[in-house]
Design a protein around this motif. Structure first.
Motif, PDB file in Angstrom:
ATOM      1  N   LYS A  64       0.817  -1.223   0.000  1.00 26.47           N
ATOM      2  CA  LYS A  64       0.000   0.000   0.000  1.00 26.47           C
ATOM      3  C   LYS A  64       0.852   1.276   0.000  1.00 26.47           C
ATOM      4  N   TRP A  65       2.134   1.154   0.357  1.00 30.03           N
ATOM      5  CA  TRP A  65       3.020   2.321   0.381  1.00 30.03           C
ATOM      6  C   TRP A  65       3.803   2.495  -0.914  1.00 30.03           C
ATOM      7  N   ARG A  66       3.688   1.519  -1.814  1.00 24.85           N
ATOM      8  CA  ARG A  66       4.563   1.533  -2.983  1.00 24.85           C
ATOM      9  C   ARG A  66       4.350   2.755  -3.875  1.00 24.85           C
ATOM     10  N   THR A  67       3.100   3.120  -4.095  1.00 23.23           N
ATOM     11  CA  THR A  67       2.842   4.271  -4.973  1.00 23.23           C
ATOM     12  C   THR A  67       3.486   5.533  -4.400  1.00 23.23           C
ATOM     13  N   SER A  68       3.353   5.719  -3.079  1.00 23.13           N
ATOM     14  CA  SER A  68       3.963   6.913  -2.469  1.00 23.13           C
ATOM     15  C   SER A  68       5.469   6.937  -2.710  1.00 23.13           C
ATOM     16  N   MET A  69       6.109   5.771  -2.586  1.00 23.00           N
ATOM     17  CA  MET A  69       7.570   5.708  -2.772  1.00 23.00           C
ATOM     18  C   MET A  69       7.951   5.944  -4.239  1.00 23.00           C
ATOM     19  N   VAL A  70       7.169   5.379  -5.140  1.00 20.65           N
ATOM     20  CA  VAL A  70       7.468   5.579  -6.563  1.00 20.65           C
ATOM     21  C   VAL A  70       7.319   7.064  -6.911  1.00 20.65           C
ATOM     22  N   PHE A 117      -2.012  13.277  -0.481  1.00 16.37           N
ATOM     23  CA  PHE A 117      -3.198  12.472  -0.688  1.00 16.37           C
ATOM     24  C   PHE A 117      -2.850  10.978  -0.606  1.00 16.37           C
ATOM     25  N   LEU A 118      -1.772  10.596  -1.260  1.00 22.35           N
ATOM     26  CA  LEU A 118      -1.400   9.175  -1.309  1.00 22.35           C
ATOM     27  C   LEU A 118      -1.083   8.593   0.069  1.00 22.35           C
ATOM     28  N   ILE A 119      -0.391   9.366   0.912  1.00 20.40           N
ATOM     29  CA  ILE A 119      -0.066   8.793   2.219  1.00 20.40           C
ATOM     30  C   ILE A 119      -1.327   8.666   3.079  1.00 20.40           C
ATOM     31  N   LEU A 120      -2.294   9.555   2.862  1.00 19.19           N
ATOM     32  CA  LEU A 120      -3.559   9.423   3.605  1.00 19.19           C
ATOM     33  C   LEU A 120      -4.297   8.160   3.152  1.00 19.19           C
ATOM     34  N   VAL A 121      -4.277   7.938   1.845  1.00 16.24           N
ATOM     35  CA  VAL A 121      -4.929   6.745   1.307  1.00 16.24           C
ATOM     36  C   VAL A 121      -4.221   5.487   1.820  1.00 16.24           C
ATOM     37  N   ALA A 122      -2.878   5.525   1.807  1.00 12.10           N
ATOM     38  CA  ALA A 122      -2.104   4.361   2.281  1.00 12.10           C
ATOM     39  C   ALA A 122      -2.436   4.052   3.730  1.00 12.10           C
ATOM     40  N   ALA A 123      -2.652   5.106   4.514  1.00 12.08           N
ATOM     41  CA  ALA A 123      -2.941   4.906   5.935  1.00 12.08           C
ATOM     42  C   ALA A 123      -4.401   4.545   6.169  1.00 12.08           C
ATOM     43  N   GLY A 124      -5.200   4.558   5.101  1.00 16.02           N
ATOM     44  CA  GLY A 124      -6.605   4.192   5.239  1.00 16.02           C
ATOM     45  C   GLY A 124      -7.477   5.303   5.792  1.00 16.02           C
ATOM     46  N   ALA A 125      -7.015   6.561   5.690  1.00 15.44           N
ATOM     47  CA  ALA A 125      -7.828   7.678   6.186  1.00 15.44           C
ATOM     48  C   ALA A 125      -8.941   7.984   5.180  1.00 15.44           C
ATOM     49  N   ALA A 126     -10.071   8.481   5.701  1.00 15.20           N
ATOM     50  CA  ALA A 126     -11.184   8.835   4.822  1.00 15.20           C
ATOM     51  C   ALA A 126     -10.954  10.233   4.274  1.00 15.20           C
ATOM     52  N   VAL A 127     -10.587  10.323   3.011  1.00  8.63           N
ATOM     53  CA  VAL A 127     -10.337  11.637   2.412  1.00  8.63           C
ATOM     54  C   VAL A 127     -10.948  11.644   1.008  1.00  8.63           C
ATOM     55  N   SER A 128     -11.661  12.734   0.698  1.00  5.99           N
ATOM     56  CA  SER A 128     -12.404  12.763  -0.566  1.00  5.99           C
ATOM     57  C   SER A 128     -11.538  13.271  -1.713  1.00  5.99           C
ATOM     58  N   GLY A 129     -12.057  13.087  -2.919  1.00  2.00           N
ATOM     59  CA  GLY A 129     -11.367  13.607  -4.091  1.00  2.00           C
ATOM     60  C   GLY A 129     -11.262  15.126  -4.087  1.00  2.00           C
ATOM     61  N   GLY A 130     -12.157  15.782  -3.357  1.00  4.09           N
ATOM     62  CA  GLY A 130     -12.136  17.251  -3.298  1.00  4.09           C
ATOM     63  C   GLY A 130     -10.811  17.773  -2.764  1.00  4.09           C
ATOM     64  N   ALA A 131     -10.291  17.116  -1.722  1.00  2.00           N
ATOM     65  CA  ALA A 131      -9.014  17.538  -1.136  1.00  2.00           C
ATOM     66  C   ALA A 131      -7.901  17.413  -2.174  1.00  2.00           C
ATOM     67  N   PHE A 132      -7.946  16.327  -2.916  1.00  2.00           N
ATOM     68  CA  PHE A 132      -6.951  16.086  -3.963  1.00  2.00           C
ATOM     69  C   PHE A 132      -6.960  17.232  -4.982  1.00  2.00           C
ATOM     70  N   TRP A 133      -8.146  17.603  -5.442  1.00  2.00           N
ATOM     71  CA  TRP A 133      -8.237  18.646  -6.466  1.00  2.00           C
ATOM     72  C   TRP A 133      -7.855  20.006  -5.933  1.00  2.00           C
ATOM     73  N   ARG A 134      -8.235  20.304  -4.693  1.00  2.00           N
ATOM     74  CA  ARG A 134      -7.859  21.608  -4.133  1.00  2.00           C
ATOM     75  C   ARG A 134      -6.341  21.740  -4.059  1.00  2.00           C
TER      76      ARG A 134
END
Ligand SMILES: *C/C=C(C)/C=C/C=C(C)/C=C/C1=C(C)CCCC1(C)C
Length: 255
Positions: A64-70, A117-134
């Motif tokens: 789950k951390w691979r994308t962040s590292m890449v 955004f990616l590290i939040l996703v890796a950690a399983g946090a609930a974060v919407s696409g809105g944060a990503f776009w902002r």
């Protein structure tokens, strides 16, 4: 040879190739007295070394951390390529490589935002696409504003204002907005998130300061501006990636 070793080999060979070719083709070489040129050189090799490190470590952390590292490796990779051109441009002309810097920024800074955004996703946090776009739109506005001001002498102030608005959107999102609230709920990323947003607040402040003192007040020369920017990039890209790596490695070890 397994997949990992061959991938590693390909990356290392590409790095050596990209690094060596422009240096061999150069008709002007770095001189001993060129302090700023030396900082360009050191940062370019630092970016390459961290790229290899991030890609390699990305193969060791949990999936789950691979994308962040890449992405951390892509950021330093893009910077490494630009730094070689910036270095040659500086050595040959003694002028600020503005176009290369901004192309580097428009590619790498949005990727850095994607990392939040990616590290939040890796950690399983609930974060919407809105944060990503902002975050993404904030960075693009910031860099485009800066470029407009940097390349049009009549729009220096306007470009600065636009750039500051973009930066403010990012700061709001990571200190007060949804992204910051999501980070607070996950212990495995909270400290990395905290360190990364300090980089965005403090480490990034160097660039608008350089803009104000160099471009608006004319009180900083190209030499100072470039070595300060080089140092800033070293911290803001390599340290930024190391913080992500640290969170990824720790979380993978306990998982
Ligand atoms: C790796 C490169 C990085 C982290 C570059 C960051 C650049 C900035 C934070 C630039 C910010 C600017 C403003 C906030 C306003 C004026 C213009 C800029 C583009 C210098």
């Amino acid at each position: 040879m397994n997949n990992k070793t061959s991938l590693f080999g390909i990356i290392a060979a590409t790095a050596v190739f990209l690094f060596a070719v422009p240096a061999l083709a150069a008709d002007k070489f770095l001189s001993q007295g060129d302090f700023v040129g030396v900082t360009f050189w050191i940062v370019s090799i630092g970016m390459w070394a961290s790229t290899i490190f991030f890609f390699y470590e990305g193969m060791r952390v949990s999936a789950k951390w691979r994308t962040s590292m890449v992405v951390a490796g892509l950021i330093t990779f893009i910077a490494a390529v630009h730094y070689m051109y910036m270095r040659d441009f500086w050595v040959a002309t003694g002028e600020s490589p503005v176009v290369y810097r901004y192309i580097d920024w428009i590619l790498t800074v949005p990727l850095q935002m994607v990392e939040f955004f990616l590290i939040l996703v890796a950690a399983g946090a609930a974060v919407s696409g809105g944060a990503f776009w902002r975050l993404l739109v904030g960075t693009i506005v910031m860099i485009v504003g800066g470029y407009i001001g940097e390349t049009n002498s009549s729009m220096v102030l306007l470009g600065f204002i636009i750039g500051m608005i973009g930066w403010a959107v990012i700061i709001w999102e990571i200190f007060r907005g949804e992204a910051s609230q999501a980070a607070a709920t996950k212990e495995s990323v909270a400290s990395a998130f905290n360190a990364m947003r300090l980089i965005v607040l403090v480490g990034w402040a160097i660039y608008p300061l350089g803009y104000v003192f160099g471009l608006m007040m004319g009180s900083v020369d190209a030499d100072t501006l470039n070595w300060v920017y080089n140092l800033a990039d070293f911290v803001n890209k390599i340290l930024f990636g190391l913080i992500i790596w640290n969170a990824a490695a720790k979380d993978s070890a306990t998982a």
